[in-house]
Write a protein that holds these residues in place. Sequence first.
Motif, PDB file in Angstrom:
ATOM      1  N   SER A  33       0.819  -1.218   0.000  1.00  0.00           N
ATOM      2  CA  SER A  33       0.000   0.000   0.000  1.00  0.00           C
ATOM      3  C   SER A  33       0.853   1.268   0.000  1.00  0.00           C
ATOM      4  O   SER A  33       0.334   2.351  -0.295  1.00  0.00           O
ATOM      5  CB  SER A  33      -0.931   0.010   1.211  1.00  0.00           C
ATOM      6  N   THR A  34       2.131   1.152   0.329  1.00  0.00           N
ATOM      7  CA  THR A  34       2.958   2.368   0.358  1.00  0.00           C
ATOM      8  C   THR A  34       3.870   2.478  -0.860  1.00  0.00           C
ATOM      9  O   THR A  34       4.621   3.436  -0.973  1.00  0.00           O
ATOM     10  CB  THR A  34       3.830   2.419   1.635  1.00  0.00           C
ATOM     11  N   CYS A  35       3.820   1.494  -1.741  1.00  0.00           N
ATOM     12  CA  CYS A  35       4.741   1.484  -2.889  1.00  0.00           C
ATOM     13  C   CYS A  35       4.176   2.325  -4.041  1.00  0.00           C
ATOM     14  O   CYS A  35       3.102   2.018  -4.580  1.00  0.00           O
ATOM     15  CB  CYS A  35       4.976   0.048  -3.353  1.00  0.00           C
ATOM     16  N   PRO A  36       4.879   3.363  -4.458  1.00  0.00           N
ATOM     17  CA  PRO A  36       4.357   4.235  -5.522  1.00  0.00           C
ATOM     18  C   PRO A  36       4.142   3.504  -6.846  1.00  0.00           C
ATOM     19  O   PRO A  36       3.157   3.766  -7.536  1.00  0.00           O
ATOM     20  CB  PRO A  36       5.444   5.303  -5.683  1.00  0.00           C
ATOM     21  N   THR A  37       5.050   2.596  -7.214  1.00  0.00           N
ATOM     22  CA  THR A  37       4.882   1.947  -8.527  1.00  0.00           C
ATOM     23  C   THR A  37       3.716   0.966  -8.493  1.00  0.00           C
ATOM     24  O   THR A  37       3.012   0.793  -9.491  1.00  0.00           O
ATOM     25  CB  THR A  37       6.169   1.228  -8.976  1.00  0.00           C
ATOM     26  N   SER A  47       5.551  -4.298  -7.174  1.00  0.00           N
ATOM     27  CA  SER A  47       5.427  -4.034  -5.734  1.00  0.00           C
ATOM     28  C   SER A  47       6.697  -4.548  -5.049  1.00  0.00           C
ATOM     29  O   SER A  47       7.439  -5.340  -5.630  1.00  0.00           O
ATOM     30  CB  SER A  47       4.215  -4.781  -5.167  1.00  0.00           C
ATOM     31  N   PRO A  48       6.927  -4.143  -3.809  1.00  0.00           N
ATOM     32  CA  PRO A  48       8.120  -4.636  -3.100  1.00  0.00           C
ATOM     33  C   PRO A  48       8.107  -6.163  -2.981  1.00  0.00           C
ATOM     34  O   PRO A  48       9.121  -6.816  -3.263  1.00  0.00           O
ATOM     35  CB  PRO A  48       8.017  -3.975  -1.722  1.00  0.00           C
ATOM     36  N   ARG A  49       6.957  -6.712  -2.616  1.00  0.00           N
ATOM     37  CA  ARG A  49       6.893  -8.169  -2.439  1.00  0.00           C
ATOM     38  C   ARG A  49       7.162  -8.887  -3.763  1.00  0.00           C
ATOM     39  O   ARG A  49       7.916  -9.864  -3.806  1.00  0.00           O
ATOM     40  CB  ARG A  49       5.518  -8.557  -1.886  1.00  0.00           C
ATOM     41  N   GLY A  50       6.575  -8.379  -4.829  1.00  0.00           N
ATOM     42  CA  GLY A  50       6.794  -8.983  -6.142  1.00  0.00           C
ATOM     43  C   GLY A  50       8.258  -8.910  -6.542  1.00  0.00           C
ATOM     44  O   GLY A  50       8.834  -9.863  -7.071  1.00  0.00           O
ATOM     45  N   ARG A  51       8.872  -7.755  -6.289  1.00  0.00           N
ATOM     46  CA  ARG A  51      10.286  -7.604  -6.661  1.00  0.00           C
ATOM     47  C   ARG A  51      11.167  -8.508  -5.804  1.00  0.00           C
ATOM     48  O   ARG A  51      12.182  -9.033  -6.273  1.00  0.00           O
ATOM     49  CB  ARG A  51      10.712  -6.140  -6.506  1.00  0.00           C
ATOM     50  N   ILE A  52      10.778  -8.693  -4.556  1.00  0.00           N
ATOM     51  CA  ILE A  52      11.558  -9.585  -3.683  1.00  0.00           C
ATOM     52  C   ILE A  52      11.547 -11.006  -4.263  1.00  0.00           C
ATOM     53  O   ILE A  52      12.578 -11.672  -4.327  1.00  0.00           O
ATOM     54  CB  ILE A  52      11.024  -9.526  -2.235  1.00  0.00           C
ATOM     55  N   ARG A  74      12.057  -0.471 -12.641  1.00  0.00           N
ATOM     56  CA  ARG A  74      10.951   0.450 -12.323  1.00  0.00           C
ATOM     57  C   ARG A  74      10.912   0.828 -10.837  1.00  0.00           C
ATOM     58  O   ARG A  74      10.126   1.691 -10.439  1.00  0.00           O
ATOM     59  CB  ARG A  74       9.612  -0.194 -12.699  1.00  0.00           C
ATOM     60  N   CYS A  75      11.695   0.160 -10.020  1.00  0.00           N
ATOM     61  CA  CYS A  75      11.731   0.492  -8.586  1.00  0.00           C
ATOM     62  C   CYS A  75      12.455   1.820  -8.403  1.00  0.00           C
ATOM     63  O   CYS A  75      13.529   2.031  -8.954  1.00  0.00           O
ATOM     64  CB  CYS A  75      12.451  -0.612  -7.817  1.00  0.00           C
ATOM     65  N   LEU A  76      11.871   2.696  -7.614  1.00  0.00           N
ATOM     66  CA  LEU A  76      12.435   4.026  -7.378  1.00  0.00           C
ATOM     67  C   LEU A  76      13.546   4.024  -6.323  1.00  0.00           C
ATOM     68  O   LEU A  76      14.225   5.023  -6.140  1.00  0.00           O
ATOM     69  CB  LEU A  76      11.337   4.970  -6.883  1.00  0.00           C
ATOM     70  N   SER A  77      13.688   2.914  -5.610  1.00  0.00           N
ATOM     71  CA  SER A  77      14.568   2.872  -4.418  1.00  0.00           C
ATOM     72  C   SER A  77      14.162   3.954  -3.424  1.00  0.00           C
ATOM     73  O   SER A  77      14.998   4.566  -2.757  1.00  0.00           O
ATOM     74  CB  SER A  77      16.045   3.033  -4.791  1.00  0.00           C
ATOM     75  N   ALA A  80      10.028   3.429   0.738  1.00  0.00           N
ATOM     76  CA  ALA A  80       8.771   3.502   1.499  1.00  0.00           C
ATOM     77  C   ALA A  80       8.417   2.115   2.022  1.00  0.00           C
ATOM     78  O   ALA A  80       7.847   1.966   3.107  1.00  0.00           O
ATOM     79  CB  ALA A  80       7.653   4.028   0.602  1.00  0.00           C
ATOM     80  N   CYS A  81       8.779   1.091   1.265  1.00  0.00           N
ATOM     81  CA  CYS A  81       8.476  -0.284   1.697  1.00  0.00           C
ATOM     82  C   CYS A  81       9.252  -0.649   2.963  1.00  0.00           C
ATOM     83  O   CYS A  81       8.753  -1.393   3.808  1.00  0.00           O
ATOM     84  CB  CYS A  81       8.789  -1.272   0.572  1.00  0.00           C
ATOM     85  N   THR A  82      10.449  -0.141   3.094  1.00  0.00           N
ATOM     86  CA  THR A  82      11.249  -0.437   4.285  1.00  0.00           C
ATOM     87  C   THR A  82      10.610   0.178   5.519  1.00  0.00           C
ATOM     88  O   THR A  82      10.542  -0.441   6.579  1.00  0.00           O
ATOM     89  CB  THR A  82      12.685   0.108   4.103  1.00  0.00           C
ATOM     90  N   ASP A  90      15.395  -5.667   4.870  1.00  0.00           N
ATOM     91  CA  ASP A  90      16.355  -4.657   4.409  1.00  0.00           C
ATOM     92  C   ASP A  90      16.321  -4.602   2.877  1.00  0.00           C
ATOM     93  O   ASP A  90      17.222  -5.080   2.191  1.00  0.00           O
ATOM     94  CB  ASP A  90      17.756  -5.051   4.917  1.00  0.00           C
ATOM     95  N   TYR A  91      15.258  -3.991   2.376  1.00  0.00           N
ATOM     96  CA  TYR A  91      15.038  -3.960   0.920  1.00  0.00           C
ATOM     97  C   TYR A  91      16.168  -3.236   0.203  1.00  0.00           C
ATOM     98  O   TYR A  91      16.564  -3.614  -0.905  1.00  0.00           O
ATOM     99  CB  TYR A  91      13.681  -3.295   0.633  1.00  0.00           C
ATOM    100  N   MET A  92      16.709  -2.183   0.817  1.00  0.00           N
ATOM    101  CA  MET A  92      17.716  -1.360   0.138  1.00  0.00           C
ATOM    102  C   MET A  92      18.931  -2.193  -0.284  1.00  0.00           C
ATOM    103  O   MET A  92      19.356  -2.146  -1.438  1.00  0.00           O
ATOM    104  CB  MET A  92      18.170  -0.210   1.048  1.00  0.00           C
TER     105      MET A  92
HETATM  106  S1  SF4 Z   1      11.727   1.119  -2.976  1.00  0.00           S
HETATM  107 FE1  SF4 Z   1      10.829   0.250  -4.844  1.00  0.00          FE
HETATM  108  S2  SF4 Z   1       9.592  -1.462  -4.077  1.00  0.00           S
HETATM  109 FE2  SF4 Z   1      10.034  -0.169  -2.306  1.00  0.00          FE
HETATM  110  S3  SF4 Z   1       8.270   1.217  -2.149  1.00  0.00           S
HETATM  111 FE3  SF4 Z   1       9.831   2.286  -3.405  1.00  0.00          FE
HETATM  112  S4  SF4 Z   1       9.301   1.761  -5.537  1.00  0.00           S
HETATM  113 FE4  SF4 Z   1       8.209   0.303  -4.207  1.00  0.00          FE
END
Ligand code: SF4
Length: 436
Positions: A33-37, A47-52, A74-77, A80-82, A90-92
């Motif tokens: 819900s917090t992921c912009p893409t 989404s973060p989960r999908g990218r994981i 497409r991930c903005l880094s 917000a997911c963290t 530790d998504y970063m």
């Molecule tokens: S870092 Fe990437 S996966 Fe995480 S919320 Fe931002 S766009 Fe989504």
Amino acid sequence: MQTNFTPVQLADAGVQEADSILRKCVHCGFCLSTCPTYALLGDERDSPRGRIYLMKDMLESGEVRDTAVRHIDRCLSCLACTTSCPSGVDYMHLVDSARARIEGEYTRPLSDRLFRALLAVLLPRPWLFRLSLIAAIPGRWVAWALPARLRRLVATAPRGGIPAPSPIHAPQVFAAHGPRRKRVALVQGCVQQVLGGRISEATVRVMRGRGCEVVVSEGAGCCGALPHHLGRLDEAKAFAKRNIAAWIREDTERGLDAIVLNASGCGTTLRDYGHMFADDPEWRDRAARVAALARDVSEVLTDLGGSTGADLLGAPSIAYHDSCSLRHGQGITRQPRDLLAKAGFVVAEVGEGHMCCGAAGTYNVLQPEIADQLGARKAANLAQTGAGAMACANLGCMLHLARFTDLPMVHTVELLDWAAGGPRPEPMARGPVANQ
Ligand code: SF4
Ligand code: SF4
């Protein structure tokens, strides 16, 4: 999350780290819900989960597939997911290592490779970046004939002209006004040296006024964030080493209380130097020392205390925009708001404050469609505040958002400087309109 790495794969320190990060994810989906893409595209793979999952597959299979590259690109880094992850994933560091792997093992189309190489060469080198901006001015006349990405790059050159080089960036020492309370090194950055010298000038004035001796160290420059986000880890480390050598020399010879940042994008990277060199016994300790000294200017000013007062300003209303690198990357939200309020400004909250504006380093030129949608969305949220100006901690956000709104944009420290008797900040020159 269950992982299936072989013992041979786990002998690699990078895979070992990724394994421990992946195992923390419990698939709960709170991050979605917090992921912009994900909000824009509605695709689980964005989404973060999908990218994981995609990164897990990439690491386990050892294959870098087109689908994974498309969705990781497409991930903005924005991280917000963290912030929203209850399990502390530790998504970063996961996405950083995935990007480095893509860069090393995946063959992008030639035009992509050339464009990314151009960004990695131009942006971290202020003299080269300045030259390219000068070249971009007449380039506008032939922009129609350029490939879309180069057209976009040319269009990012500020319309109001390129600021003259600021003398603030030459190696020097600025004495504290009054008794010295701290001795700090100023991070000059790279793009900011060319387009935001006034921000560093304001920072030095405010810091000196609060009793800081400010050093601009010989040899320090780009923090390495831009090549790092492009997956070019070796180049990022080369920039980082130059900085570490410069600041450790300064710290050893004359002592430093902090290394002060006024570009939050650099802050996240600088604070991560310890991790970047964790496997390098030659640089590890010095990198960790630099990371420990890194502080955002709002943190140092908060520590120093004291109010600047701003009765003459008539309490202007300022929409405070949280840059992702400050809010999610460094967890700093309160200090800038408090400093602005103490200085006499009315701080207005921006709706969807957790959402990235789309600038995200080089993202706005690499993924322009998504970046523009996010920029327009942020501009609409800014307009809702009714504020007279926007403040933030990152030049990249200001340059990007200036394309979507007429709202004057200034750095937080410029307002603090103004309130303390410095010059009235000049708002960021309005850039070209979206999609141009
Ligand atoms: S870092 Fe990437 S996966 Fe995480 S919320 Fe931002 S766009 Fe989504
Ligand atoms: S919130 Fe954290 S644990 Fe839950 S799916 Fe997202 S990354 Fe995994």
